[in-house]
Structure formats: C-alpha cells, structure tokens
Design an enzyme around this catalytic site. Structure first.
Site, short mmCIF file in Angstrom:
data_model
loop_
_atom_site.label_atom_id
_atom_site.label_comp_id
_atom_site.label_asym_id
_atom_site.label_seq_id
_atom_site.Cartn_x
_atom_site.Cartn_y
_atom_site.Cartn_z
N ASP A 92 97.22 -42.92 -12.88
CA ASP A 92 95.79 -42.95 -13.16
C ASP A 92 95.01 -43.46 -11.95
O ASP A 92 93.92 -42.97 -11.65
CB ASP A 92 95.50 -43.84 -14.37
CG ASP A 92 96.05 -43.25 -15.66
OD1 ASP A 92 96.15 -42.02 -15.75
OD2 ASP A 92 96.39 -44.02 -16.56
N GLU A 93 95.58 -44.43 -11.25
CA GLU A 93 94.93 -44.97 -10.06
C GLU A 93 94.69 -43.88 -9.03
O GLU A 93 93.61 -43.76 -8.45
CB GLU A 93 95.81 -46.08 -9.48
CG GLU A 93 95.19 -46.80 -8.29
CD GLU A 93 96.06 -47.94 -7.79
OE1 GLU A 93 95.76 -48.47 -6.72
OE2 GLU A 93 97.05 -48.29 -8.48
N GLY A 94 95.70 -43.05 -8.80
CA GLY A 94 95.56 -41.98 -7.83
C GLY A 94 94.59 -40.91 -8.27
O GLY A 94 93.75 -40.45 -7.49
#
Length: 599
Positions: free
Chosen positions: A285-287
C-alpha cells in the site's frame, strides 16, 4: 433660341448634379451592404427584414481575423498533440512544476475539441453567441475534470472544502500532512498542504508508549491551526507507521499505536479513522499510494482519458518501494501474486507491478554494508556488545577501516546491528588517499552490490534482487515515460548539486567523485555542496548503495534518465497524499464526524 454660352452652362450644371447623385447613391448602397453583412439579425430577431429582402442572395463574408487565428491555433495545437503522443510526457521535469502545462485541468485533446467547434461555426451572430455559450459551459465542465459531485449547495453552486490530517510515522521521524481539498469535483482538487516533521520516530521510544504518543503533539498543533475550528470534528485523522515500527515487533508496535489512538480520541477534536486508521501500513500500500500521489500531481490520472503514467521509486529509512504500470508484449504473461496490484482511480482501471523491499531502506542498507565490514574484523577486535537500550549514547573506542568512507574522513560512533539485540559501536575510518584501489568507491560498490543478494534463487523469472520477481523495466516500461525517484533518492543527490533530471551513469559518476574525498570535491563542487558532504561522513556509502540498487538491483540501464523532486507544485511527494484521497469518500472512509463538545 438659347445662347450657346448659356446652353453650355446648363449642361455643366446638369452634369455636376448627376455626378453628385451617383456618389451619394453609391455610398448609401455600400453602407447598406456593410450593415447587412455585419449586423445581419438572427432568424428569431424581432427586427427580421421583409421576406423579399431576406431572400436576396448575399455572398458569405470572408473568414474573420479571429477565425484565422483560431484555425492557426488549432493547427499548432494538433501538431503539439501529435508530438505529445510520441514523447508521452514532454520535456524534462523542473522539480517544482508538472512537466507539461494542462489547460483547465484537462489534457490538450479537450481544448482541441472545443476549438474544432468554434472553427466550424458560421459567422452568424446568433450562432456565434450559441457557440460562445457552449464553449463557456464546456470550459466549466473541463474545470471540474469529471461530473462534479455537489455535496453542499449554495445558490446552486458547490463550495465544499474538506480537510484530511495524515501522520507519517516513519523510521527516522514523524511527519504531519494537512491537506485542503475542493470536494465539489472528482477526483478532489488539492488546494493546499501544510507539512511539518520532527525527530525521532515512534520506534525509538520502544516500550515508552506514552512518550511515543505525546511526541506527536507538536504535529497535531499544526493541524489545529490549519483546520478551521468548525471543520475539525468532521476532519479525519490517520496515523500510518512504516518500516521502522514494523521492525520493532508486533507486541511493542501494537502497544504504541493503541496509546496513539487513545491520545487522539481523548485529547483532540478530529475524527479518528477506525480499523486500520492507526496502524502499520502494508508495504504494498505504501508503494501504490506513492504512485498515486506522483501521478495525481502530474495530472496523469483522474481524468476521463487514460494517459501514460510514471514509474515511482521511493526510498525510506527501513524499506524501498518500486511501482510501475507494465506494458507486456504479446509473448509475455504477467505473473499473478503479491506483486500484482489492480485498482480503479477515477474512470480508469490500472494493473500495477509493486513491491516493497523491507530491510532495504537507506538506513538498513547502511547497516548491511557496515555489517560486512565489521564481521570480517570482529574476531580480531575487542569490542563491547550492547543491547538496543544500552547502545543509546554509547561512544566508540575502536577505529575500523571502511572503504565506504572517503579518504581522511571519520564517521564517529557508528552503531552497527549484527543480530537481534546485538549492537557494536565503532569509528569508521576512510582509507589512505594513496590507496588508489580503495579510494574512488570501487570496493564500496562491490559491498553495496553484495548486500542486494542478486544470487538468491529466482522462482518466478525475471527477478530484481533478493529473489523477488520483477518484470523487466527495459521490456515492459515505455522508454519515453518518466521514472521518478524520491525521498532519500532526492536527499542524497539534490544537496550536492545534482539537477532534477539525470542518468544512472551520471549518478554513478557522482558516487565515484564523493568517494574520492574532499580534495576532489573542492575542484568540482560548490562550497555549499562540500559543506553538506562534510556534515555526513557516510554519503559515499549512501550513494554507492543507491546506485547499486537502481542499476544492479532494479536493472535500470546506465543511459536511462531519472527525475527526482521533493515536491510537485509545492506538494510533497510520497505516499501520504495517495492515502488521504480515499478518506474523502464519506460513504466508505471508515470514519464518522464527532459530536462537537463546544456546541
């Protein structure tokens, strides 16, 4: 009998009268024709001339100067659109503005459609008025990007402004982003951003959960000042922790996050997002959120037309992310699994490749390289071992030669983690300037490439590093599309003079220069750049690790252009904006407005 002299006088007078009458009649006719062409009334005008006069054939007037200019502009715009299709995203990015100017929030194709309508219209006054009205309505629609979502109405106009407070609890520090949005349009339009950061990160508090929660107070004060008081109870707040807290372990990290949630709910007026609102964010999700942020700010996503997108490489302290939209060839089949990410944004669907390499952020990369240096000499050194609690503030008593430190430079009190709760503190010294086999970073590059574990088993080919599947960037990503590197990629290049656009080979040359030491810096770099290098003795190691990751790890060719920036149009790059956009959907955002206790 008329005297011949008088006769000639009479004839002359008659001739003069005839000439005068002819000119008067011609001028009157010219005025009538001009009035007919310029001021010809519309068919529904109350002053329509008699049918007989209206039926008289009138030649259409030549194109006006304005029409000629519009046709010329249309031709030029079509030429520009043709070039844009070939080059995808245009010229090099400046670092603070989008790489191309958008018109009324849309791509140039929409403007071309509008100009076509104007160019094909007839020079009838009523038609021109209708065309102008239609163009005005179309322009209004373009500003809204897609059909506006009118949440609140005031005299038929939407004027809804909403805020989101997002706290990034990173490995080296915490940051607050306070976003202001116009939510009358889809996707929401970002109006402003307030940004503040502080050190240390939540993970540094270990078991001191109360101290960790209260460390966010200065950031929350920024949010209280930015968000109007009447909006605070309906402004969502979320805290997303990344690799640093993830590495702390489940028990300790959960205790810290539970205390943070309690602190927010008891002491602040914002609407705390439920479920995963206060949590450790999944690496994928961060990416993906970082990808959304970059492409949203660049104008690549959110419109009706599907445009080429940029690849994103994010480098934090504890992990690094790669996200891009592959374009597979006919003979290639995408690999299903954790690296594939499918989602919808606006009117378009996207299938991305993404992966978060935990343990390969810049600080973790440093530690891996220093581990290799220290392990080779640990048996011959008499070093004191520390626990994580004990190592804070410890001073080094032993010097260790390190090829990743420039000649004549000493990195003091370097903490090296060799195992779980096993730390050592040493001074890392650069090699002798006379040792040409070491100075220049060749041995450091070898160590940086070694920690990438390129020899790991690759079960789903092709792989990047550490045995992780990754589609080939050379084969599946368009050579004209942008590659953006940010966070620590930016922090290790911009402060020493690197422009916002550079090739991997230029990055490699910069790494070599930095590893050669101050004698070479002064010949090439500005005084401010030399000063920055002197303040961080491990800059050579950092650049060697970054270059190895991009070229050897991700397999980006040396000639490939990269773009870097901290902001786009004064808005921070990173995952925070991408994670904030879903919170504006009040039907699915997992938060509700709080009762304002001041009412």
């Amino acid at each position: 009998m008329i005297n011949p002299r008088n006769l000639r006088l009479i004839i002359a007078v008659i001739g003069l009268v005839g000439i005068f009458a002819f000119f008067a009649s011609s001028q009157h006719s010219l005025v009538d024709r001009t009035a007919l062409q310029v001021n010809k009334p519309a068919a529904d005008s109350p002053h329509v001339p008699p049918p007989a006069a209206a039926a008289a054939p009138v030649s259409p007037p030549p194109p006006s100067q304005q029409q000629k200019q519009q046709e010329g502009s249309q031709k030029q715009l079509n030429d520009e659109n043709s070039d844009e299709k070939n080059t995808l995203q245009g010229t090099s990015y400046s670092g603070t503005k989008p790489p191309y100017e958008k018109v009324d929030g849309k791509s140039n194709k929409i403007l071309a459609d509008k100009l076509d309508t104007t160019k094909n219209s007839k020079p009838n006054q009523q038609q021109q008025q209708n065309t102008q009205k239609g163009a005005s309505e179309e322009k209004s629609a373009q500003n809204k990007i897609t059909t506006p979502e009118e949440v609140s109405m005031d005299n038929g106009k939407c004027n809804d402004i909403d805020y989101v407070v997002m706290i990034d609890a990173g490995s080296t520090g915490s940051r607050v982003h306070v976003y202001e949005f116009n939510t009358c349009v889809k996707p929401p339009q970002l109006l402003s951003e307030e940004f503040e950061m502080l050190k240390p990160g939540l993970s540094s508090f270990d078991t001191d959960t109360v101290g960790a929660a209260k460390s966010l107070d200065p950031l929350l004060e920024v949010a209280l000042k930015k968000v109007p008081k009447n909006k605070q109870s309906c402004t969502p707040v979320a805290v997303k922790a990344t690799a640093g807290l993830r590495l702390l372990g489940e028990t300790k990290s959960k205790a810290i996050l539970d205390e943070v949630r309690s602190h927010l709910e008891k002491d602040y007026p914002f609407a705390v997002v439920s479920e995963d609102g206060i949590s450790i964010m999944d690496g994928k999700d961060e990416g993906v959120y970082a990808w959304v942020t970059a492409n949203y700010l660049l104008g690549n996503i959110g419109g009706k037309e599907k445009l080429p997108t940029a690849a994103v490489f994010d480098l934090g302290g504890g992990s690094t992310q790669i996200v891009f939209e592959p374009d597979y060839k006919v003979d290639e089949v995408p690999v299903d699994g954790e690296t594939k990410y499918h989602f919808t944004f606006g009117d378009n669907q996207y299938t991305l490749y993404q992966f978060s390499h935990l343990g390969y952020g810049l600080m973790q990369g440093r530690n891996k390289v220093n581990q290799l240096v220290l392990k080779n000499k640990l048996s011959e050194l008499n070093l004191q071992k520390y626990t994580k609690k004990e190592v804070k503030g410890a001073k080094a008593t032993v010097d260790v030669s390190n090829p990743c430190i420039p000649p004549g430079v000493v990195a003091k009190d370097v903490q090296v983690e060799l195992g779980e709760d096993e730390f050592y503190v040493v001074n890392m010294k650069g090699p002798s300037s006379k040792d040409s086999t070491v100075a220049g970073g060749s041995q450091c590059r070898y160590l940086a490439e070694k920690v990438l574990n390129k020899d790991a088993e690759c079960t789903s080919k092709p792989c990047s590093f550490n045995g992780v599947h990754q589609p080939s960037l050379t084969r599946t990503f368009n050579k004209n599309s942008d590659m953006y590197v940010f966070s620590y990629f930016y922090d290790r290049t911009n402060p020493i003079g690197m422009p916002s656009s550079f090739s991997v080979e230029e990055l490699k040359d910069l790494s070599k220069l930095v590893c050669q030491g101050e004698t070479f810096w002064k010949d090439i770099l500005l005084d401010d750049h030399v000063k920055n290098l002197n303040e961080e003795p491990q800059w050579c190691l950092d650049l060697s690790f970054i270059t190895a990751m991009l070229h050897t790890g991700y397999d980006i060719p040396l000639h490939r252009e990269l773009k870097t920036a901290k902001t786009i149009d004064n808005n921070e790059l990173g995952w925070c904006l991408g994670a904030s956009l879903p919170l504006l959907d009040k039907n699915n955002a997992k938060w509700t407005c709080r009762i304002d206790k001041t009412d």
